[in-house]
Design an enzyme around this catalytic site. Structure first.
Site, PDB file in Angstrom:
ATOM      1  N   PRO A  19       0.835  -1.210   0.000  1.00  0.00           N
ATOM      2  CA  PRO A  19       0.000   0.000   0.000  1.00  0.00           C
ATOM      3  C   PRO A  19       0.867   1.258   0.000  1.00  0.00           C
ATOM      4  CG  PRO A  19      -0.673  -1.543   1.721  1.00  0.00           C
ATOM      5  CD  PRO A  19       0.644  -2.011   1.208  1.00  0.00           C
ATOM      6  N   LEU A  58      12.479  -2.399   1.562  1.00  0.00           N
ATOM      7  CA  LEU A  58      13.733  -2.467   0.813  1.00  0.00           C
ATOM      8  C   LEU A  58      14.016  -3.870   0.288  1.00  0.00           C
ATOM      9  CD1 LEU A  58      15.997  -0.059   2.900  1.00  0.00           C
ATOM     10  CD2 LEU A  58      14.673   0.430   0.845  1.00  0.00           C
ATOM     11  N   GLY A 116       7.224  -1.927  -2.499  1.00  0.00           N
ATOM     12  CA  GLY A 116       6.692  -0.583  -2.632  1.00  0.00           C
ATOM     13  C   GLY A 116       7.434   0.215  -3.680  1.00  0.00           C
ATOM     14  N   ARG A 117       8.501   0.871  -3.255  1.00  0.00           N
ATOM     15  CA  ARG A 117       9.246   1.753  -4.172  1.00  0.00           C
ATOM     16  C   ARG A 117       9.754   1.030  -5.415  1.00  0.00           C
ATOM     17  NH1 ARG A 117      10.159   3.362   1.029  1.00  0.00           N
ATOM     18  NH2 ARG A 117      10.022   5.600   1.473  1.00  0.00           N
ATOM     19  N   GLN A 167      -6.678  -1.661   1.576  1.00  0.00           N
ATOM     20  CA  GLN A 167      -6.196  -1.447   2.932  1.00  0.00           C
ATOM     21  C   GLN A 167      -7.112  -0.423   3.601  1.00  0.00           C
ATOM     22  OE1 GLN A 167      -2.708   0.989   4.116  1.00  0.00           O
ATOM     23  NE2 GLN A 167      -1.825  -0.929   4.891  1.00  0.00           N
ATOM     24  N   TYR A 177      -0.634   5.199  12.979  1.00  0.00           N
ATOM     25  CA  TYR A 177      -2.021   5.563  12.740  1.00  0.00           C
ATOM     26  C   TYR A 177      -2.893   5.000  13.867  1.00  0.00           C
ATOM     27  CZ  TYR A 177      -0.083   7.035   8.306  1.00  0.00           C
ATOM     28  OH  TYR A 177       0.684   7.652   7.354  1.00  0.00           O
TER      29      TYR A 177
END
Length: 355
Positions: free
Chosen positions: A23, A302, A324-325, A100, A183
């Protein structure tokens, strides 16, 4: 077949491989949290690229649960209608669309990263008063939250359940509860951010109560067939904070509450935490939870190389890798990775001339 190419069955849903899109907020919603053509292009591209599980960004269950005014939501029939073409296109590529569900708590009503401003968004600029376990802001330039009372807590649980119903109606085949990164649900279970003295604070059982109530409510809302994932911060990386030991026991309780896989991330409750960033730095957390709690886990953080991802799954450090990235840089990483590892990825008919 490589380990990364093996299907993963969660309840009545089978992921075609062990690669997931993590996400990642796009800060591109319009109106009142409605996804746009950007979300269609972004998520569908990763499905075409071969990821088996496509997770949306943190999607708020109530308007005040958005991180920023440009975050997506899922709290009305209008949101259901807006998400449907996106989930349909993802599923048409053979991937599993998942949402999500999130509540940003005291990190809500902030400017998006590429805005000129920083910190909390004022009411005059479209912001709102956030909520949290107490009345202290996350950092000084964030909005001061209102402490949730019992009625507010009950409303949060009900909102997650209703959003889960909407998610199934919108075509999502799996749901992830966001309980990480500082969160709302993480704010309640971390001792760094929860200083309450009522039934939702104090003891370990009190601090984890809200997250467990939310997971039970989501499980009841989606029924027995739909997988429920939970993203946790498996450590706060801070003395006196949440630990990997806590996460093992938490994962056991989350599984009892109806969770099928624990997505192990970390951090977010302490802005000054010293996080040892490096390739696969959170994989040991996933491995620990998987081994000691005996629950399926996801590893994230990573993970960039095919051989690295393959080893994580092959060695039993996780059942799923979330990228992700790396998937922002290369939407086709899953198909390229599987081919490099010796599998034969299926390419869409429209692209066969390239292979």
């Amino acid at each position: 077949m490589t380990s990364l190419a093996q299907p993963l069955r969660l309840r009545d849903v089978t992921l075609p491989n062990r690669i997931a899109l993590a996400p990642m907020c796009q800060y591109s919603a319009e109106g009142d949290g409605l996804p746009t053509g950007w979300h269609l292009a972004h998520l569908a591209a990763r499905a075409v690229g071969g990821a088996g599980l496509i997770l949306t960004e943190a999607t708020a269950v109530v308007p005040e649960g958005r991180i920023s005014p440009r975050d997506t939501g899922l709290w009305s029939p209008a949101h259901v209608d807006a998400w449907r073409p996106i989930t349909a296109l993802i599923a048409a590529q053979g991937a599993v669309p998942a949402v999500q569900l999130a509540h940003a708590g005291f990190k809500a009503s902030t400017w998006w990263p590429f805005a000129a401003e920083r910190g909390g968004v004022a009411d005059a600029d479209g912001g709102w008063t956030p909520v949290g376990p107490g009345g202290q802001p996350f950092v000084p330039n964030y909005r001061t939250p209102a402490a949730l009372d019992q009625a507010g807590i009950d409303a949060v649980v009900a909102a997650f359940a209703q959003a889960a119903v909407y998610a199934v109606d919108a075509g999502f085949q799996a749901v992830e509860v966001h309980a990480a990164h500082g969160y709302l649900l993480h704010e309640f279970y971390s001792p760094l951010t929860n200083h309450r003295t009522d039934g939702y604070g104090g003891s370990w059982q009190g601090r984890t109560r809200l997250a467990l109530e939310v997971v039970r409510a989501v499980r009841a809302a989606v029924g027995d067939q739909t997988p429920v994932l939970v993203r946790i911060s498996a450590t706060d990386w801070t003395e006196g904070g949440w630990t990997a030991d806590d996460s093992v026991q938490f994962a056991i309780e989350l599984a009892r509450a109806g969770a099928d896989l624990i997505d192990c991330s970390s951090g977010g409750a302490d802005p000054h935490a010293q996080i040892p960033l490096g390739p696969g730095y959170q994989v040991p957390l996933s491995e620990r939870v998987r081994r000691d709690a005996v629950v399926p886990t996801g590893a994230v953080g990573l993970i960039t190389e095919p051989e690295q991802a393959e080893q994580i799954v092959a060695d039993g450090q996780a059942d799923l890798v979330l990228l992700g990235r790396e998937l922002l840089r290369d939407p086709y990483w899953p198909r390229r990775a599987l081919a490099k590892l010796g599998a034969e990825p299926h390419w869409p008919d429209q692209y066969l001339r390239a292979f």
